[in-house]
Design a protein around this motif. Structure first.
Motif, PDB file in Angstrom:
ATOM      1  N   ALA A 251       0.855  -1.119  -0.003  1.00  0.00           N
ATOM      2  CA  ALA A 251       0.027  -0.097   0.060  1.00  0.00           C
ATOM      3  C   ALA A 251       0.732   1.198  -0.015  1.00  0.00           C
ATOM      4  CB  ALA A 251      -0.794   0.000   1.270  1.00  0.00           C
ATOM      5  N   THR A 252       1.913   1.277   0.849  1.00  0.00           N
ATOM      6  CA  THR A 252       2.764   2.422   0.672  1.00  0.00           C
ATOM      7  C   THR A 252       3.516   2.560  -0.684  1.00  0.00           C
ATOM      8  OG1 THR A 252       3.305   1.953   3.199  1.00  0.00           O
ATOM      9  CG2 THR A 252       4.886   3.177   2.167  1.00  0.00           C
ATOM     10  N   HIS A 255       1.173   3.993  -3.175  1.00  0.00           N
ATOM     11  CA  HIS A 255       0.844   5.500  -2.872  1.00  0.00           C
ATOM     12  C   HIS A 255       1.864   6.386  -3.458  1.00  0.00           C
ATOM     13  CE1 HIS A 255      -0.764   8.857  -0.708  1.00  0.00           C
ATOM     14  NE2 HIS A 255       0.449   8.999  -0.172  1.00  0.00           N
ATOM     15  N   ILE A 256       3.019   5.828  -3.235  1.00  0.00           N
ATOM     16  CA  ILE A 256       4.011   6.779  -3.746  1.00  0.00           C
ATOM     17  C   ILE A 256       4.096   6.671  -5.049  1.00  0.00           C
ATOM     18  CG2 ILE A 256       6.696   7.161  -3.646  1.00  0.00           C
ATOM     19  CD1 ILE A 256       6.642   6.139  -0.882  1.00  0.00           C
ATOM     20  N   LEU A 258       1.763   6.122  -7.463  1.00  0.00           N
ATOM     21  CA  LEU A 258       0.728   6.904  -8.208  1.00  0.00           C
ATOM     22  C   LEU A 258       1.143   8.295  -8.298  1.00  0.00           C
ATOM     23  CD1 LEU A 258      -2.503   4.886  -6.640  1.00  0.00           C
ATOM     24  CD2 LEU A 258      -1.322   4.847  -9.126  1.00  0.00           C
ATOM     25  N   ARG A 259       1.681   8.750  -7.306  1.00  0.00           N
ATOM     26  CA  ARG A 259       2.113  10.392  -7.150  1.00  0.00           C
ATOM     27  C   ARG A 259       3.337  10.545  -8.124  1.00  0.00           C
ATOM     28  NH1 ARG A 259       0.439  15.048  -7.696  1.00  0.00           N
ATOM     29  NH2 ARG A 259       1.904  16.565  -6.772  1.00  0.00           N
ATOM     30  N   THR A 277       8.493  14.268  -5.783  1.00  0.00           N
ATOM     31  CA  THR A 277       7.551  13.154  -5.101  1.00  0.00           C
ATOM     32  C   THR A 277       7.835  12.883  -3.497  1.00  0.00           C
ATOM     33  OG1 THR A 277       6.922  12.050  -7.007  1.00  0.00           O
ATOM     34  CG2 THR A 277       6.568  10.908  -5.078  1.00  0.00           C
ATOM     35  N   LYS A 281       6.162  13.593  -0.020  1.00  0.00           N
ATOM     36  CA  LYS A 281       5.672  12.527   0.635  1.00  0.00           C
ATOM     37  C   LYS A 281       6.666  11.767   1.922  1.00  0.00           C
ATOM     38  CE  LYS A 281       1.896  11.817  -1.976  1.00  0.00           C
ATOM     39  NZ  LYS A 281       0.723  11.801  -1.147  1.00  0.00           N
ATOM     40  N   THR A 288       3.627   7.809   9.166  1.00  0.00           N
ATOM     41  CA  THR A 288       2.667   6.646   9.039  1.00  0.00           C
ATOM     42  C   THR A 288       3.506   5.499   9.500  1.00  0.00           C
ATOM     43  OG1 THR A 288       1.684   7.668   7.177  1.00  0.00           O
ATOM     44  CG2 THR A 288       1.325   5.435   7.541  1.00  0.00           C
TER      45      THR A 288
END
Length: 363
Positions: A251-252, A255-256, A258-259, A277, A281, A288
């Motif tokens: 998931a981490t 997330h990165i 996609l950005r 990025t 982030k 997190t």
């Protein structure tokens, strides 16, 4: 960073082979429970042997064939790997009958009149069930499976009109070990294939998901290798850290990624896209990772050893993931081919709108 990570994972890989299953009942005893202290005192006094019973039920016991098979069962059980001792009706009464088997009716009357036979559980009060008590040495999981398999083979030769099974805590441990092995050999590979399929559906090319898979692989191998080298074992609780770390790390990384892909679409270089990025982030990823590690690390205060181990190793795994995300992942992204996002279909647009609405109302 990539070379260092490959070296670390390669050095950790042999440690994964040292991991063993341990679902023995005492593994789950609370450290603060008085009964655990009593159990450990008992083991120090009498040894660490565990016992199980080979159970035979049915009218076929009280026949010449049944009594001969019962004697063979006790004799051959002594030869099974890991057996410390065997006791049953044959062991207790064979000196009374030089010629075995004895007359079935006479023998049945004899044992039902013997209080020791009934109190020891070698025969039920109504004579319908007979058991053979087997004492086992303290066995590792792989040898316990072999031992239980040996008894199952012996019981499979039971005479007609009898029913057999094995009872005792080692049987429960063996069942848990088999369930854990099935989970590792079947569930986890299926989970991995599903994740790869979903990633391909989202990113549309295998080259785009290689950095994500590389990051997840390094984290998992390094964590499991460290557990193996430290002498830790897996059980039905600690095995949960494998999918936990897998899902959180994936998931981490997604997330990165996609950005990063959105930034690359502006036409700048990959290295500059990585810099922009992570300028956005780095703190979210750091906080997190820290808060999630602390949350799982709180399980370390549990008095139940498997829960405590789950908290410790999950926290260490998330710390490793956070460090790899901030050091290894930028290097992987700088070499990645992000690709362009394909034009969304009307269905995907409606799904995106629905997802955002659900997230908004959930928050």
């Amino acid at each position: 960073m990539i070379g260092l990570s490959v070296t670390l994972a390669a050095a950790s890989a042999p440690g994964t082979l040292l991991l063993e299953n341990d679902n023995s009942p005492q593994t789950f005893f609370s450290r603060s429970a008085p009964s655990r202290d009593a159990y450990e005192r008992f083991q120090r006094t009498f040894g660490t042997d565990s016992a199980l019973r080979l159970v035979v039920s049915g009218p076929g016991i009280w026949t010449p064939l049944g009594l001969q098979w019962l004697a063979d069962l006790e004799t051959q059980s002594s030869n099974v790997v890991g057996v410390a001792g065997v006791a049953g009706l044959y062991t207790h009464h064979s000196f009374h009958f030089p010629d075995w088997p004895p007359p079935a009716t006479l023998f049945r009357t004899l044992v039902l009149d013997d209080a020791l036979d009934i109190d020891a559980g070698w025969v039920s009060a109504d004579g319908t069930t007979v058991t053979v008590i087997v004492a086992l040495h303290d066995l590792p999981a792989n040898q316990l499976r072999e031992t239980l398999g040996g008894f199952e083979h012996l019981l499979s030769r039971a005479p007609p009109e009898t029913e057999t099974w094995i009872a005792g805590l080692p049987v429960i441990q063996g069942s848990l070990d088999r369930a854990l092995l099935d989970f590792s050999m079947h569930y986890l590979p299926v989970l991995g294939l599903l994740l790869v399929g979903l990633l391909l559906l989202v990113f549309r090319s295998f080259a785009s998901i290689l950095p994500l898979l590389f990051l997840v692989g390094v984290c998992e191998i390094t964590l499991l290798g460290a557990m193996g080298y430290s002498g830790a074992s897996l059980n039905m609780i600690t095995i949960l850290l494998v999918p936990l770390v897998l899902v959180i790390s994936l998931a981490t990384a997604v997330h990165i990624m996609l950005r990063f892909r959105r930034v690359c679409e502006t036409g700048i270089s990959r290295r500059e896209a990585v810099r922009l990025t992570y300028a956005e982030k780095v703190w979210p990823v750091l906080w997190t990772g820290l808060t999630t590690a602390v949350a799982f690390g709180s399980l370390f205060t549990s008095p139940v050893p498997p829960v405590k181990d789950l908290g410790l190793w999950t926290a260490l795994g998330l710390g490793l993931l956070t460090a790899a995300t901030l050091t290894l992942y930028p290097a992987l992204l700088s070499l990645a081919q992000p690709g362009r996002r394909p034009k969304s279909t009307p269905f995907e647009q409606r799904l995106r709108t629905l997802g955002r609405s659900c997230a908004h109302w959930a928050i």
